[in-house]
Design an enzyme around this catalytic site. Structure first.
Site, mmCIF file in Angstrom:
data_model
loop_
_atom_site.group_PDB
_atom_site.id
_atom_site.type_symbol
_atom_site.label_atom_id
_atom_site.label_comp_id
_atom_site.label_asym_id
_atom_site.label_seq_id
_atom_site.Cartn_x
_atom_site.Cartn_y
_atom_site.Cartn_z
ATOM 1 C CB CYS A 146 58.642 42.817 13.073
ATOM 2 S SG CYS A 146 57.097 42.259 12.306
ATOM 3 N N GLY B 185 61.252 34.730 23.524
ATOM 4 C CA GLY B 185 60.969 33.912 24.700
ATOM 5 C C GLY B 185 59.535 33.459 24.741
#
Length: 456
Positions: free
Chosen positions: A242, A193
């Site tokens: 990540c 987002g």
């Protein structure tokens, strides 16, 4: 002062500092960059403890390692690299490249890397003659402010212009979004987002895609070594990065050996569907990430999932699966020390499992390949679209760049257009400069005839 006025005041101060700083020669610029990295290295223990205590994510040891290793690798790779003025002369093409600053860089930082993201982006920005404004994650505000204080303190000692590095001490979503629209370029390291907002801000932006590192295990490797590396990467900073290994894809006929190797190196293996379902329902209720799980310890995860018999010294949970990609939610990115095990019969099936898992989540990011067969290694990029393929390495610590590989040391890993990103490599200082080209006519340059150009 309202939000826009406040942000404009920060940018105005940054531009004033940047206009003075861009006049400085390469050696002075590099002293500033080195000082930023060194102060984070020197204060790694304090900053790591602040980060864990404030964010409740990760662990002290890993965060200390990140502060020290990333500061070392970033400076080492930047040292002696030209980034100001004329950076390249090519007599053959008659092109001379001139590096110029972008201006004021914005940095939207994540809660998972609240120290080294600030350090890395500041080093890259100043390396190219820019100023930077940092907006930390609201849950990492205190450690962000302390990190910035340390960096600014070193710049002050060197007599650098005031306001080269600034931070928003009371960050909000409104300020994050506003910063993106007033700086000259924004680096956004956060969720999908936030990255989408950065790309929609009307200003140039570098964002990152979601990770979901697949681990492809060939038949010709030492499975005990694979287990050691996979677990090391999976548990680094309690799995919040990540770059951490997510899914282990190994040969079906080697499954027992692989599981034994994982268990011998600290994994707790879930071998039944009942417990696997408890795990799924707790960490991904209704298919959505449980926000209590990221960065949790194995013992905390076992407690939340209602798993019995998990040893107190277990390093990671390895779970059986009921299918891959959409058929098992455990194929998704897991920001905690859990790995999912998938089995294959052929290398083609191995690649397909990894591809499908990534198409569901994590396309464009990274995979780890454990293989000694060049044909197998080189087949993977033909099937799987990611920006990094780490061969026989620890993904958690290698994919973001390391001292023993050639990847740019970074905290922002571009995922290309596959991941809706502008770059498909590790963000580096040369992404934060404009490069002008002086073109000279080359009298000796060969000019082919039309017949030569169009000949078969």
């Amino acid at each position: 002062m309202d939000t826009q006025e406040y942000l404009k005041s920060l940018v105005a101060a940054a531009h004033t500092a940047q206009k003075e700083f861009e006049k400085y020669p390469q050696d002075v610029v590099d002293k500033a960059v080195k000082a930023i990295g060194k102060v984070i290295y020197d204060n790694a223990v304090e900053l790591a403890h602040m980060a864990v205590d404030e964010t409740r994510m990760g662990n002290y040891e890993s965060k200390i390692g990140k502060c020290r290793n990333k500061s070392k690798s970033v400076w080492w790779r930047m040292k002696d690299k030209k980034s100001r003025g004329i950076i390249e002369r090519d007599a053959e093409t008659g092109i001379m490249k001139v590096a110029k600053p972008i201006g004021v860089i914005g940095c939207i930082a994540p809660t998972t890397n609240p120290v080294i993201t600030l350090m890395h982006n500041s080093m890259c920005s100043l390396k190219c003659g820019n100023a930077i404004i940092i907006c930390p994650h609201p849950r990492a505000r205190k450690v962000g402010v302390r990190t910035t204080e340390l960096m600014v303190g070193e710049l002050n000692k060197l007599g650098m212009p005031e306001n080269l590095i600034q931070i928003i001490p009371e960050p909000t979503m409104e300020l994050s979004a506003g910063l993106m629209s007033v700086v000259d370029l924004c680096i956004c390291t956060g969720g999908p987002g936030m990255v989408k907002a950065a790309y929609s801000s009307g200003k140039p932006a570098y964002g990152v895609g979601q990770g979901n590192v697949q681990v492809l295990v060939d038949r010709d490797v030492d499975l005990n070594e694979v287990a050691k590396m996979a677990i090391t990467g999976r548990i680094f900073d309690n799995g919040v990065l990540c770059t951490c290994e997510q899914n282990l894809i190994c040969p079906r006929d080697k499954a027992d050996e692989m599981i034994a190797a994982m268990k011998a190196n600290g994994a707790y293996y879930i071998d039944n569907e009942a417990d696997a379902e408890k795990l799924r329902n707790s960490c991904f209720p209704d298919g959505m990430l449980n926000k209590d799980w990221p960065g949790a310890s194995v013992q905390k995860m076992a407690e939340m999932a209602g798993l019995e018999g998990v040893p107190a010294d277990a390093k990671v949970i390895l779970s059986c699966t009921k299918g891959y990609a959409q058929n098992d939610v455990l194929a998704k990115e897991k920001l905690f020390p859990v790995m999912a095990l998938f089995l294959y019969d052929t290398w083609e099936e191995c690649m397909e499992i990894a591809r499908a898992n990534l198409e569901m989540e994590g396309i464009g990011h990274s995979v780890v390949i454990h293989s000694n067969t060049d044909a197998h290694i080189e087949a993977v990029p033909e099937i799987i679209n990611v920006s990094r393929y780490a061969v026989n390495q620890v993904g958690g610590t290698a994919l973001g760049g390391a001292m023993d590989n050639g990847l740019n040391p970074t905290t922002t890993l571009g995922c290309g257009t596959w991941g809706n990103n502008a770059i498909s490599e590790n963000l580096w200082f040369y992404h934060l400069m404009n490069v002008s080209r002086i073109s000279y006519k080359v009298p000796t340059m060969y000019v082919p005839t039309d017949e030569e150009i169009w000949a078969d």
